[in-house]
Design a protein around this motif. Structure first.
Motif, short mmCIF file in Angstrom:
data_model
loop_
_atom_site.label_atom_id
_atom_site.label_comp_id
_atom_site.label_asym_id
_atom_site.label_seq_id
_atom_site.Cartn_x
_atom_site.Cartn_y
_atom_site.Cartn_z
N MET A 13 0.91 -1.21 0.07
CA MET A 13 0.01 0.07 -0.04
C MET A 13 0.89 1.30 0.10
SD MET A 13 -1.48 -0.03 3.93
CE MET A 13 -0.34 0.08 5.22
N SER A 14 0.21 2.49 -0.02
CA SER A 14 0.90 3.83 -0.28
C SER A 14 1.91 3.79 1.13
CB SER A 14 -0.02 4.64 -0.45
OG SER A 14 0.71 6.11 -0.63
N GLY A 15 2.75 4.07 0.86
CA GLY A 15 3.98 4.21 2.10
C GLY A 15 4.39 3.18 2.87
N TYR A 16 4.16 1.92 2.45
CA TYR A 16 4.71 0.70 3.08
C TYR A 16 4.81 -0.45 2.27
CZ TYR A 16 4.78 -3.10 6.60
OH TYR A 16 5.28 -4.13 7.10
N LYS A 17 5.89 -1.21 2.24
CA LYS A 17 6.21 -2.31 1.39
C LYS A 17 6.69 -3.27 2.11
CE LYS A 17 5.14 0.70 -2.00
NZ LYS A 17 4.05 0.82 -2.42
N LYS A 18 6.40 -4.47 1.97
CA LYS A 18 7.00 -5.57 2.57
C LYS A 18 7.14 -6.88 1.70
CE LYS A 18 3.94 -8.35 4.83
NZ LYS A 18 3.07 -8.73 6.14
N PHE A 19 8.35 -7.45 2.05
CA PHE A 19 8.71 -8.47 1.04
C PHE A 19 9.30 -9.85 1.92
CE2 PHE A 19 10.17 -4.53 -0.56
CZ PHE A 19 9.86 -4.70 -1.80
N ASP A 20 9.00 -10.93 1.48
CA ASP A 20 9.43 -12.27 2.04
C ASP A 20 10.94 -12.15 2.25
OD1 ASP A 20 6.88 -13.09 2.58
OD2 ASP A 20 6.82 -14.12 0.61
N ASN A 21 11.52 -12.51 3.29
CA ASN A 21 13.12 -12.37 3.54
C ASN A 21 13.50 -13.90 3.10
OD1 ASN A 21 15.63 -11.82 4.08
ND2 ASN A 21 15.19 -11.34 6.32
N LYS A 22 13.32 -14.28 1.97
CA LYS A 22 13.77 -15.63 1.80
C LYS A 22 15.34 -16.06 1.95
CE LYS A 22 9.73 -16.42 -1.38
NZ LYS A 22 9.30 -16.87 -2.85
N GLN A 23 15.85 -14.80 1.50
CA GLN A 23 17.52 -15.00 1.66
C GLN A 23 17.88 -15.17 3.25
OE1 GLN A 23 15.94 -13.33 -0.50
NE2 GLN A 23 16.49 -13.82 -2.44
N GLY A 24 17.17 -14.61 4.04
CA GLY A 24 17.48 -14.59 5.38
C GLY A 24 18.38 -13.58 5.78
N TRP A 25 18.37 -12.38 5.00
CA TRP A 25 19.29 -11.20 5.29
C TRP A 25 18.95 -10.55 6.81
CZ3 TRP A 25 18.40 -9.03 -0.30
CH2 TRP A 25 18.98 -9.77 -1.10
N ILE A 79 11.05 -8.30 5.16
CA ILE A 79 11.82 -7.09 5.06
C ILE A 79 10.89 -6.03 4.65
CG2 ILE A 79 13.58 -5.64 3.77
CD1 ILE A 79 14.65 -8.30 3.05
N GLU A 80 10.95 -4.90 5.53
CA GLU A 80 10.09 -3.78 5.41
C GLU A 80 10.55 -2.44 4.87
OE1 GLU A 80 7.32 -3.46 9.00
OE2 GLU A 80 7.88 -5.21 9.62
N ASP A 119 8.81 4.03 -2.91
CA ASP A 119 8.50 3.30 -4.35
C ASP A 119 9.65 2.99 -4.71
OD1 ASP A 119 5.85 3.13 -3.88
OD2 ASP A 119 5.40 5.13 -5.08
N GLU A 120 10.97 4.27 -4.86
CA GLU A 120 12.05 4.05 -5.45
C GLU A 120 12.83 2.93 -4.98
OE1 GLU A 120 16.29 6.49 -5.75
OE2 GLU A 120 14.45 7.53 -5.47
N MET A 121 12.81 2.80 -3.48
CA MET A 121 13.41 1.64 -2.76
C MET A 121 12.70 0.48 -3.08
SD MET A 121 16.11 3.16 -1.77
CE MET A 121 16.67 1.71 -1.37
N GLN A 122 11.57 0.25 -3.07
CA GLN A 122 11.08 -0.98 -3.61
C GLN A 122 11.64 -1.48 -5.02
OE1 GLN A 122 6.90 -0.63 -4.97
NE2 GLN A 122 6.24 -2.87 -4.74
N GLY A 123 11.67 -0.53 -5.84
CA GLY A 123 12.50 -1.01 -7.16
C GLY A 123 13.72 -1.72 -6.88
N VAL A 124 14.67 -0.92 -6.04
CA VAL A 124 15.69 -1.58 -5.53
C VAL A 124 15.84 -2.71 -4.83
CG1 VAL A 124 17.68 -1.36 -4.11
CG2 VAL A 124 17.06 0.60 -5.44
N MET A 125 14.85 -3.18 -4.00
CA MET A 125 14.61 -4.34 -3.11
C MET A 125 14.18 -5.41 -4.11
SD MET A 125 15.30 -5.56 -0.31
CE MET A 125 15.75 -3.97 0.40
N GLU A 126 13.20 -5.28 -4.97
CA GLU A 126 12.92 -6.28 -6.03
C GLU A 126 14.06 -6.79 -6.73
OE1 GLU A 126 9.82 -4.18 -8.08
OE2 GLU A 126 8.00 -4.81 -6.42
#
Length: 306
Positions: A13-25, A79-80, A119-126
């Motif tokens: 959603m706007s202002g918040y992104k969450k990803f599965d931390n499959k790499q365990g970073w 990862i948030e 949104d910019e950091m979402q692209g980096v993380m993806e």
């Protein structure tokens, strides 16, 4: 579902992104990776944020705002990416900010800037999570000083009888909009009552499609893309490919021409009511961004009804 559970479960959603931390970073590994990537957010550093009064370690970008920073934090499962007040400026977290969106508060211009940094950091993380070697981000440009800013009432009710105005911050009408009773056509006039554009919705389509006309000439065509979370509208304007990527939940949209941001549409709460802030980064694109705003509002209304 309550506000907090909705916030925790909604990962896009706007202002918040969450990803599965499959790499365990962990945060230390992430900081090392992010330190070698050039972004518009400045230099990342290890710091902390407060979530419901509890101090939590996070990577912070302190150059993203006067009172708030963008943060990234990792735990065993996720990862948030979000925003948080800087120490000494208040308490809370992105979840509290997002709760304001849930109850209709909208965002101000500073909040919109933070959201676009996220949104910019979402692209980096993806890209990092996909295993790419990343050295720089694709930043979403901030609105230039001479950007054209207009305001359109939230939940615009378009009817056969009434024209509704799109105005400047002084509440002076710049455009008028009128829709038909079936919400399949919208006419836009300028302040002098000259017809500027007509938007027509395709009557039979799997996904909503809209065509924009100047007189009898077709100037643009847009179609909503079928996605499970974040809505996207793709279109053609002359020889340009336009995409509108947004968040129906937060009522926030980025208008892109290729990788270049040319405008934005964000919900904002002003002293005289809840509005969409419409920004066109170029005076040449004002009519286009206005037409896109009407299309986005039509999609929001349809989404709310469904």
């Amino acid at each position: 579902m309550g506000i907090l559970s909705k916030l925790v479960s909604n990962d896009d959603m706007s202002g918040y992104k969450k990803f599965d931390n499959k790499q365990g970073w962990n945060n230390a590994v992430l900081l090392e990776k992010l330190s070698g990537i050039t972004t518009s957010l400045g230099k990342p550093e290890m710091g902390s944020i407060k979530i419901f009064g509890k101090e939590v370690e996070a990577i912070v970008y302190n150059e993203t705002g006067e009172d708030s920073c963008v943060y990234i934090k990792a735990d065993a499962k996720k990862i948030e990416i979000g925003s948080s007040p800087k120490p000494g400026t208040g308490v809370g977290s992105v979840m509290l900010d997002s709760a304001a969106i849930l109850v209709g508060g909208g965002t101000n211009e500073e909040g919109s800037k933070l959201n676009r940094c996220i949104d910019e950091m979402q692209g980096v993380m993806e890209r990092l999570l996909a295993g790419e070697s990343v050295t720089e981000s694709v930043p979403l440009a901030s609105a230039p000083a001479d950007a054209v800013k207009l305001y359109m009432a939230e939940k615009l009710t378009l009817s056969l009888k009434d024209k509704y105005s799109i105005c400047n911050k002084e509440q002076e009408p710049m455009f008028y909009v009128q829709g038909n009773i079936l919400e399949t056509a919208y006419t836009i006039w300028d302040a002098q009552d000259n017809e500027v554009m007509v938007i027509k919705k395709k009557l039979v389509a799997v996904m909503p499609e809209y065509t924009v006309f100047e007189g009898k000439k077709e100037i643009a065509r847009f179609k909503k893309k079928l996605t499970l979370s974040r809505p996207e509208i793709n279109g053609t304007v002359g020889n340009r490919q336009i995409s509108i990527k947004g968040d129906l939940f937060g009522h926030s949209f980025n208008v892109m021409s290729g990788d270049t941001m040319i405008g934005g549409i964000d919900k904002e709460q002003l002293t005289w009511g809840n509005c969409y802030r419409i920004e066109s980064y170029s005076k040449d694109d004002v009519n286009l961004i206005v037409a896109i705003s009407v299309i986005c509002e039509a999609l929001i209304k349809a989404e709310e009804r469904s």
